[in-house]
Design an enzyme around this catalytic site. Structure first.
Site, PDB file in Angstrom:
ATOM      1  N   ASP A 250      19.834  15.015 -36.838  1.00  0.00           N
ATOM      2  CA  ASP A 250      18.389  15.197 -36.872  1.00  0.00           C
ATOM      3  C   ASP A 250      18.030  16.485 -37.612  1.00  0.00           C
ATOM      4  O   ASP A 250      18.818  17.437 -37.681  1.00  0.00           O
ATOM      5  CB  ASP A 250      17.828  15.285 -35.452  1.00  0.00           C
ATOM      6  CG  ASP A 250      17.774  13.934 -34.763  1.00  0.00           C
ATOM      7  OD1 ASP A 250      18.003  12.921 -35.446  1.00  0.00           O
ATOM      8  OD2 ASP A 250      17.520  13.894 -33.546  1.00  0.00           O
ATOM      9  N   LYS A 272      13.459  12.982 -38.437  1.00  0.00           N
ATOM     10  CA  LYS A 272      12.082  12.530 -38.517  1.00  0.00           C
ATOM     11  C   LYS A 272      11.218  13.557 -37.817  1.00  0.00           C
ATOM     12  O   LYS A 272      11.531  14.015 -36.724  1.00  0.00           O
ATOM     13  CB  LYS A 272      11.914  11.163 -37.858  1.00  0.00           C
ATOM     14  CG  LYS A 272      12.741  10.073 -38.518  1.00  0.00           C
ATOM     15  CD  LYS A 272      12.498   8.742 -37.866  1.00  0.00           C
ATOM     16  CE  LYS A 272      13.088   8.683 -36.468  1.00  0.00           C
ATOM     17  NZ  LYS A 272      14.533   8.835 -36.448  1.00  0.00           N
ATOM     18  N   MET A 385       5.645  16.093 -27.352  1.00  0.00           N
ATOM     19  CA  MET A 385       4.564  15.606 -28.213  1.00  0.00           C
ATOM     20  C   MET A 385       4.285  16.593 -29.317  1.00  0.00           C
ATOM     21  O   MET A 385       4.657  17.764 -29.241  1.00  0.00           O
ATOM     22  CB  MET A 385       3.295  15.377 -27.400  1.00  0.00           C
ATOM     23  CG  MET A 385       2.682  16.657 -26.812  1.00  0.00           C
ATOM     24  SD  MET A 385       1.240  16.338 -25.805  1.00  0.00           S
ATOM     25  CE  MET A 385       0.169  15.514 -26.970  1.00  0.00           C
TER      26      MET A 385
END
Length: 482
Positions: A250, A272, A385
């Site tokens: 990642d 991502k 988030m």
């Protein structure tokens, strides 16, 4: 910052090494040089008895005089081992003028070469250096590592040295050959060496090589990298990084964690980021399959834990559907690490009897959440988030009954050296995040326990701000806890 040394092993067999000094310190250096079959030349007025014995035995040459520049003629390496810094400095300057590396004993400033603490399992050697800053610490570390190493390493290394070309010929495929070699330390070959049966060990090696599989089958390890601190990477994860041929990692996996990988592993970033499109999930699946089909050991390295908002389940489904063998190595997920490093207990007997892990990266995901349940008090929300969604989160929680005075802790870069903690209450959550320019990666901890960070924080900078008030029903309890 001290410049980094370049680690190097020198082949000094038959090569001239000049040692200036003949005392006890010189004796130790000469002994190590003789072990390397160097052609040692000593310049000194007097000699330690052991050094004199080497001279008498014809093992070293001796010039009984003070140092002069011409003594450097033909030398490959120089060691200054006198107890006179002025003499050592003279030798160092002369060596530098001739572009010769010099080790000045116990004087890093005058040295262009350092002699490390060595663990000798010849032909295997492990060298440890502090760059001259803390030689005692280097020796202590050597002693600790010595105690961990199996006595079979030396004969096993010697055996593999003799068989190297036969193994390369029999197993030309590098991943297959690497797996075969790694299996030997824990199998029958090592067992025979422990039994002091070298001939039997060689026979076992021959049998194992005859049976070696030349058509390797790929394997994928889904590995949790933890929150970013390499000290929080599990031992099993470190081993998988050392075993991997290919690492698909990642974007947020830091370089310090990637540095745990084997040097020749292929590193491919597949990250991502919220609001940006990097490698699509289908492309990650294709990469795993491509390298596994090529017989490679693949590590899919994910920040945190693969099974907590890491799409690990999707990747296992894909691997299973395509008949690829796999395993999962869990990691410390961001909520656990951020809470621990912020001093926020996710559960607390007085304030929170449950914890919920929530992800809410966009409006579509917000619409799928059970806001009535999330708005209940006496629980902790750990929200993964993007910081752009904080306003919508606040509005929905308050609309469903969560008190505006509920404390929060917003942890940016949790468990990393640049960690920041922003404290406040639910009512001012978006404004506080904007005021302190909070950026991803950041994790929100919401609930009565978040207020404890003001007193219990222990890592990094002190929290920015403090909760204005606790939720109405728990105000007295929070005041007591603070």
């Amino acid at each position: 910052m001290t410049s980094r040394l370049f680690p190097l092993f020198l082949d000094l067999r038959g090569r001239a090494v000049l040692v200036v000094g003949g005392g006890e310190v010189a004796r130790r250096k000469i002994a190590a040089l003789l072990d390397s079959d160097a052609a040692v030349q000593v310049v000194a007025r007097a000699l330690h008895p052991a050094v004199q014995a080497w001279v008498d035995a014809g093992r070293i040459a001796w010039r009984a005089r003070d140092f002069a520049d011409e003594h450097l003629d033909g030398a490959w390496l120089v060691v200054a081992a006198t107890d006179d810094r002025a003499v050592n400095a003279t030798v160092a300057a002369a060596a530098a003028a001739r572009h010769l590396y010099i080790n000045v004993v116990d004087d890093a400033d005058l040295s262009s070469a350092q002699v490390p603490a060595v663990i000798d399992r010849s032909p295997l050697q492990i060298a440890i250096s502090s760059g001259g800053a803390a030689p005692v610490l280097a020796r202590q570390l050597r002693e600790r590592i010595e105690a961990m190493l199996d006595d079979t390493l030396a004969p096993l290394a010697a055996l593999l040295q003799r068989w190297r070309e036969r193994i390369r010929t029999r197993l030309p495929h590098l991943p297959t050959r690497r797996r075969f070699l790694e299996s030997l330390q824990h199998g029958a070959v090592a067992d025979r060496l422990r039994q002091q049966r070298p001939d039997a060990a060689e026979a076992e090696l021959a049998r194992a090589l005859d049976a070696a599989d030349t058509a390797p089958r790929g394997f994928v390890s889904i590995v949790g990298a933890g929150p970013g601190d390499p000290g929080l990477v599990t031992l099993k994860a470190q081993r998988r990084l050392q075993d991997a041929d290919v690492i698909l990692h990642d974007r947020l996996v830091p370089r310090a964690v990637l540095a745990l990988a084997r040097r020749d592993a292929e590193l491919i970033e597949t990250g991502k980021q919220a609001g940006h499109h990097h490698t699509a999930q289908d492309a990650i699946h294709a990469l795993m399959r491509e390298h596994a089909d090529a017989g490679k050991r693949v590590v899919r390295l994910k920040g945190g834990d693969p099974f907590v908002f890491g799409r690990g389940g999707e990747e296992l489904e894909y691997l299973r559907a395509h008949g690829i063998d796999y395993e999962v190595v869990p990691g410390i997920t961001a909520a656990l690490a951020c809470a621990a490093h912020a001093g926020v207990p996710l559960t607390h007997r007085d304030h929170a009897q449950s914890v919920r892990f929530v992800t809410a990266h966009c409006k579509a995901s917000l619409d799928t959440l059970d806001w009535q349940a999330l708005a209940q008090e006496r629980q902790t929300l750990a929200v993964y988030m993007g910081v752009a969604g904080l306003a919508a989160l606040r509005e929905r929680l308050i609309a469903h009954g969560r008190a505006p005075g509920t404390p929060f802790a917003l942890v940016e870069n949790g468990a990393r050296p640049d960690q920041r903690i922003v404290l406040g209450t639910l009512a001012d959550l978006p404004a506080r995040a904007r005021a302190h320019a909070v950026q991803s990666p950041a994790l929100l901890l919401l609930g009565e326990v978040a207020a404890l960070a003001a007193d219990l924080h222990w890592f990094g900078a002190a929290p920015l701000g403090a909760p204005q008030a606790a939720a109405p029903d728990d105000g007295a309890a929070m005041a007591h806890a603070a």
